[in-house]
Design a protein around this motif. Sequence first.
Motif, short mmCIF file in Angstrom:
data_model
loop_
_atom_site.label_atom_id
_atom_site.label_comp_id
_atom_site.label_asym_id
_atom_site.label_seq_id
_atom_site.Cartn_x
_atom_site.Cartn_y
_atom_site.Cartn_z
N SER A 2 0.84 -1.19 0.00
CA SER A 2 0.00 0.00 0.00
C SER A 2 0.88 1.25 0.00
N THR A 3 0.38 2.26 -0.66
CA THR A 3 1.12 3.51 -0.77
C THR A 3 1.06 4.28 0.54
N PRO A 19 17.53 12.15 -8.30
CA PRO A 19 16.94 10.90 -8.78
C PRO A 19 17.43 9.67 -8.01
N GLY A 20 18.65 9.70 -7.54
CA GLY A 20 19.20 8.56 -6.80
C GLY A 20 18.43 8.28 -5.53
N ARG A 21 17.96 9.32 -4.86
CA ARG A 21 17.20 9.13 -3.63
C ARG A 21 15.87 8.44 -3.91
N VAL A 22 15.23 8.82 -5.02
CA VAL A 22 13.94 8.22 -5.38
C VAL A 22 14.15 6.75 -5.75
N VAL A 23 15.17 6.46 -6.52
CA VAL A 23 15.46 5.08 -6.91
C VAL A 23 15.79 4.23 -5.68
N LYS A 24 16.58 4.78 -4.79
CA LYS A 24 16.92 4.06 -3.55
C LYS A 24 15.66 3.79 -2.72
N HIS A 25 14.78 4.78 -2.65
CA HIS A 25 13.55 4.63 -1.86
C HIS A 25 12.68 3.49 -2.40
N VAL A 26 12.46 3.45 -3.72
CA VAL A 26 11.60 2.40 -4.27
C VAL A 26 12.23 1.02 -4.10
N HIS A 30 10.06 -1.15 -1.42
CA HIS A 30 9.26 -2.10 -2.20
C HIS A 30 7.84 -1.59 -2.42
N ARG A 31 7.74 -0.26 -2.62
CA ARG A 31 6.48 0.38 -2.95
C ARG A 31 6.76 1.34 -4.10
N SER A 47 10.68 -0.23 -8.63
CA SER A 47 11.94 -0.95 -8.85
C SER A 47 11.74 -2.05 -9.88
N LEU A 48 12.77 -2.37 -10.61
CA LEU A 48 12.69 -3.40 -11.64
C LEU A 48 12.32 -4.75 -11.03
N THR A 49 12.89 -5.08 -9.89
CA THR A 49 12.59 -6.35 -9.23
C THR A 49 11.12 -6.44 -8.88
N ASP A 50 10.57 -5.38 -8.29
CA ASP A 50 9.15 -5.37 -7.93
C ASP A 50 8.26 -5.43 -9.17
N TYR A 51 8.64 -4.72 -10.21
CA TYR A 51 7.88 -4.74 -11.46
C TYR A 51 7.84 -6.14 -12.05
N GLU A 52 8.99 -6.81 -12.10
CA GLU A 52 9.04 -8.16 -12.64
C GLU A 52 8.20 -9.13 -11.81
N GLN A 53 8.22 -8.97 -10.50
CA GLN A 53 7.43 -9.83 -9.63
C GLN A 53 5.94 -9.63 -9.89
N VAL A 54 5.51 -8.39 -10.00
CA VAL A 54 4.10 -8.09 -10.27
C VAL A 54 3.69 -8.66 -11.62
N GLU A 55 4.55 -8.52 -12.62
CA GLU A 55 4.24 -9.06 -13.95
C GLU A 55 4.14 -10.58 -13.92
N ASP A 56 5.04 -11.24 -13.19
CA ASP A 56 4.98 -12.71 -13.06
C ASP A 56 3.68 -13.13 -12.40
N GLU A 57 3.28 -12.43 -11.34
CA GLU A 57 2.03 -12.75 -10.64
C GLU A 57 0.83 -12.52 -11.57
N ARG A 58 0.86 -11.43 -12.33
CA ARG A 58 -0.23 -11.14 -13.26
C ARG A 58 -0.33 -12.23 -14.33
N GLU A 59 0.81 -12.66 -14.86
CA GLU A 59 0.82 -13.72 -15.87
C GLU A 59 0.28 -15.03 -15.29
N PHE A 60 0.67 -15.36 -14.07
CA PHE A 60 0.19 -16.56 -13.41
C PHE A 60 -1.33 -16.51 -13.23
N MET A 61 -1.83 -15.36 -12.77
CA MET A 61 -3.27 -15.23 -12.54
C MET A 61 -4.05 -15.32 -13.85
N ARG A 62 -3.51 -14.78 -14.92
CA ARG A 62 -4.16 -14.91 -16.24
C ARG A 62 -4.23 -16.37 -16.66
N ALA A 63 -3.16 -17.13 -16.40
CA ALA A 63 -3.15 -18.55 -16.74
C ALA A 63 -4.17 -19.31 -15.90
#
Length: 89
Positions: A2-3, A19-26, A30-31, A47-63
């Motif tokens: 949650s935000t 920009p480094g502070r924002v990237v470090k924060h995300v 993990h929000r 973050s790229l890691t969080d984005y990939e995790q969300v995409e994997d979960e979305r793909e799984f749920m679609r399946a």
Amino acid sequence: MSTKFSEDVVPLTELKINPGRVVKHVAEAHRPVLLTSRGRGVAVVQSLTDYEQVEDEREFMRAVVAGLADLEAGREVSLAEAKARLGLK
């Protein structure tokens, strides 16, 4: 995930300044961060890691949804038939 509006809403000008502070924060929180311009949301940084995790979960749920739709439509095969089609014993 949650935000927290007190931490996760950042004006574009702050992103431009540090920009480094924002990237470090995300990466650490993990929000996603909501970027604003003149008080309105314009983009989300995640973050790229969080984005990939969300995409994997979305793909799984679609399946899962597609599989349930196949079951409801009567498009199913037995385990033995599936193994035979895949060449498994």
